[in-house]
Structures are given as structure tokens and as C-alpha cells.
Design a protein around this motif. Structure first.
Motif: not given
Length: 363
Positions: A39-45, A47-55, A290-292, A297-303
């Protein structure tokens, strides 16, 4: 403390030896904390997708409540065990909280490129759980003295939403918001859990989880503020009326209860390859932040690849589960043990047991 599974009495042990661990609880602890990492790994996304939000919202709605309920289960007073064990609380909660509070603040300063004072009573990132658990564990005598502790805890949690804002100190929003789940663990009995092992319940569990996901999917556009499932904001902070806040919170609690029960019903009762990892659930919880933070910060979530549920959920989910497994391995426990479980034999009146014990009370 002698622990019982849902379907059979706890194994007895010869005098002087600890009772045998029950695999079901270790299975539940690791599975719950692994889903927290997802959940913490997906949380930054969110607002990107309704299915992601539901998961994200579905998992966030029940994984932490299950983990906290297990903490309440193992905090129940028993023969030969005090309601409040000061030495254990200091070694398992107070000192690790101070260590990670300082660590997370220092990492935050580096990532944010600014200096800031370290407020010890204002939890940073994941440290709120240790502080909240300390408050809950100290309050055990209060709840065990009440005739209807769960009802009182629900009223306290519901009443907290009327505050103008939750102060940062003591993680008050989460401490009060998650309180009923801890008290639920205190009042549960083995025969309650035995209901979840019935064949009919286990067969219906996947349908129950699917129904909860469908309900959350329909409501997802209204729940994009993580404060709803993370219990961090009052009605005023969420810009809704207090009756609406109470109604939504009660509805989410009901969904969390159904999903959590279905989740526990589906877990294997015997030992599995990952049962032993449940004993290191606190390591997974405290260390995965810490790794999350570095990944964020690396910007990978913008991919662009991660903006669709069919790529983001499996790719990031696999990474999260791998991280959870690695942090629960014996090598990680030995390496990070001085941070998560510092030895304080020379500072405490009562020496620590030779068996490592975790904050949920189970060795």
C-alpha cells in the motif's frame, strides 16, 4: 503468555520453556505487514488511476487494522504476565521509537535539503505506530476494567473527529482512530477466531474481498485523500461536516472488518515457507520507509509505465513483496537488530529474556 489458535488449544510446554509459537499468527503478521508495504509503495499513484486507487484504499483499509488487532490480541493480560510491563515497553517501543524518530528526521532533512528541529513527540513517517502502540499498551488496564471496552473505544474514536485539527503530538489522529482495532484484539477470544476457520466462511472469503473492493472502487473518487484510511485528519481538515465524517468512517470500518476477517480466513493455519518471517514483522514495518523515500525522491513514479494499473500494480507490488521478504530474513534481523531491538540489559532492573520478543507480545 500462552497463545491459542482459532481452532485448538495452545501447545503446552515443559516448565521453564516458552509455549510453542502458533503458525497462524506469524502467517497473519507477515501477510499483513507485507500488504502495508504494498500500500505504501502504491500510494504515490493514488490519483493516477481509479483501479490503483481502489487497490490502495482496499489494502490500506484492512492491513493496518489487522496488524493492530493482532497487537491487541498479544497485549491481553494473562497468568504471570502484568498488564503493563515497563521493561518490555522501554526496550521494545520507547528506545526504538527514539532511534527511528531521529533517523527518519535526519533522512528527511537530507531529502528535503533543509535543517529542522527534531520534535520527539511529533512522529515522523512510520514512527507513529510505535508511539501509538505505547499509548495503547499503557492503557490496557483501563480497557480491561470496563464492561464494554470496544463500545467505549468506538465512541472515543468517533468523537475525535469533532476536533478542529489533530495535533501532531502523539500522532493523536491515528492513536484515537485506530484505537478500536487494538481494543478489538483485547476482547477477542479463541472461539471468535474459530469462526473464521469454518469451511463455509473460508469459501466465502474471496467473494467478501471482491465485494469490498467493488464498494471501494465505486467510492474511490471521493476517498482520494489518504486521510480517510490513514486516520490522520478530522472532519474540518477533510472539509466535510462532522456527521458525514462519522458516517464515512463507520462505513470504512465496516468494510475493513469484513475484509480483515476474510483475509484472516484465507490464511493457512499451518507452517509455510514464509511463516518464520512473521517474527520479524516489526523490522519490515520500520525499515521499509527508508528505501521507499529514496525511490520516491528518485522520480521513478513519473514514469509513464506506472500510470496504468495493469503495469503499476504488478511491478511495484512485486518490488514491495521482495523488499518485505528481504527485511524479514535472518540476515536483516541480525544486521538491523541494534536499531530495532537494542539490548538494554544494563539499564533495566529486569534483564531481558534470552528469547527475542516483539512489540505484539509474541516471542
Amino acid at each position: 503468555m500462552s497463545v491459542q489458535t482459532a481452532s485448538a488449544p495452545a501447545a503446552t510446554a515443559p516448565p521453564g520453556r516458552p509455549a510453542r509459537r502458533q503458525p497462524l499468527f506469524d502467517n497473519a503478521k507477515f501477510a499483513a505487514v507485507a500488504l502495508v508495504v504494498c500500500a505504501h509503495t502504491w500510494m504515490p499513484l493514488l490519483a493516477e488511476d481509479r483501479t490503483i486507487a481502489a487497490a490502495v484504499l482496499t489494502i490500506a483499509a484492512f492491513s493496518m487494522p489487522v496488524f493492530i488487532t493482532l497487537c491487541g490480541w498479544f497485549a491481553r493480560p494473562g497468568p504471570g504476565r502484568p498488564q503493563v510491563d515497563g521493561a518490555r515497553l522501554i526496550s521494545q517501543l520507547v528506545v526504538p521509537y527514539l532511534v527511528f524518530q531521529v533517523l527518519y528526521n535526519l533522512v528527511g532533512m537530507v531529502l528535503e535539503k533543509r535543517l529542522a528541529p527534531i520534535a520527539l513527540l511529533e512522529p515522523r513517517w512510520l514512527t507513529w505506530f510505535l508511539l501509538s502502540l505505547l499509548v495503547w499498551r499503557l492503557s490496557v488496564p483501563l480497557w480491561t476494567a470496563l464492561r464494554h471496552p470496544l463500545a467505549v473505544a468506538v465512541l472515543v474514536s468517533a468523537g475525535s473527529g469533532a476536533m478542529a485539527a489533530f495535533p501532531e503530538e502523539l500522532a493523536l489522529g491515528r492513536t484515537l482512530g485506530f484505537l478500536p482495532w487494538f481494543v478489538l484484539g483485547l476482547v477477542l477470544r479463541p472461539d471468535h477466531l474459530a469462526l473464521l476457520r469454518r469451511p463455509a466462511v473460508r469459501r466465502g472469503a474471496p467473494l467478501a474481498l471482491a465485494a469490498v473492493f467493488a464498494a471501494v472502487w465505486l467510492a474511490a473518487p471521493k476517498l482520494l485523500n489518504p486521510g480517510w484510511v490513514e486516520y490522520t485528519q478530522s472532519a474540518a481538515e477533510l472539509h466535510v461536516g462532522y456527521p458525514v465524517w462519522v458516517g464515512v468512517r463507520l462505513a470504512l470500518a465496516a468494510l475493513s472488518l469484513v475484509a480483515g476477517a476474510a483475509f484472516l480466513a484465507l490464511l493457512p493455519e499451518g507452517r509455510t515457507r514464509w511463516t518464520a518471517l512473521g517474527g520479524a514483522s516489526l523490522y519490515v514495518y520500520l525499515l521499509h520507509g527508508l528505501p521507499l523515500k529514496l525511490v520516491q525522491a528518485s522520480g521513478i513514479y513519473h514514469a509513464r509505465t506506472l500510470h496504468h494499473w495493469y503495469t503499476a500494480l504488478p511491478l511495484l507490488g512485486a518490488c514491495a513483496l521482495t523488499l518485505a521478504v528481504l527485511l524479514a530474513t535472518p540476515a536483516a534481523v541480525r544486521f538491523f537488530g541494534p536499531l530495532v531491538q537494542p539490548r538494554l540489559d544494563g539499564l533495566l532492573l529486569r534483564p531481558r529474556s534470552a528469547e527475542p520478543v516483539h512489540p505484539d507480545g509474541q516471542p
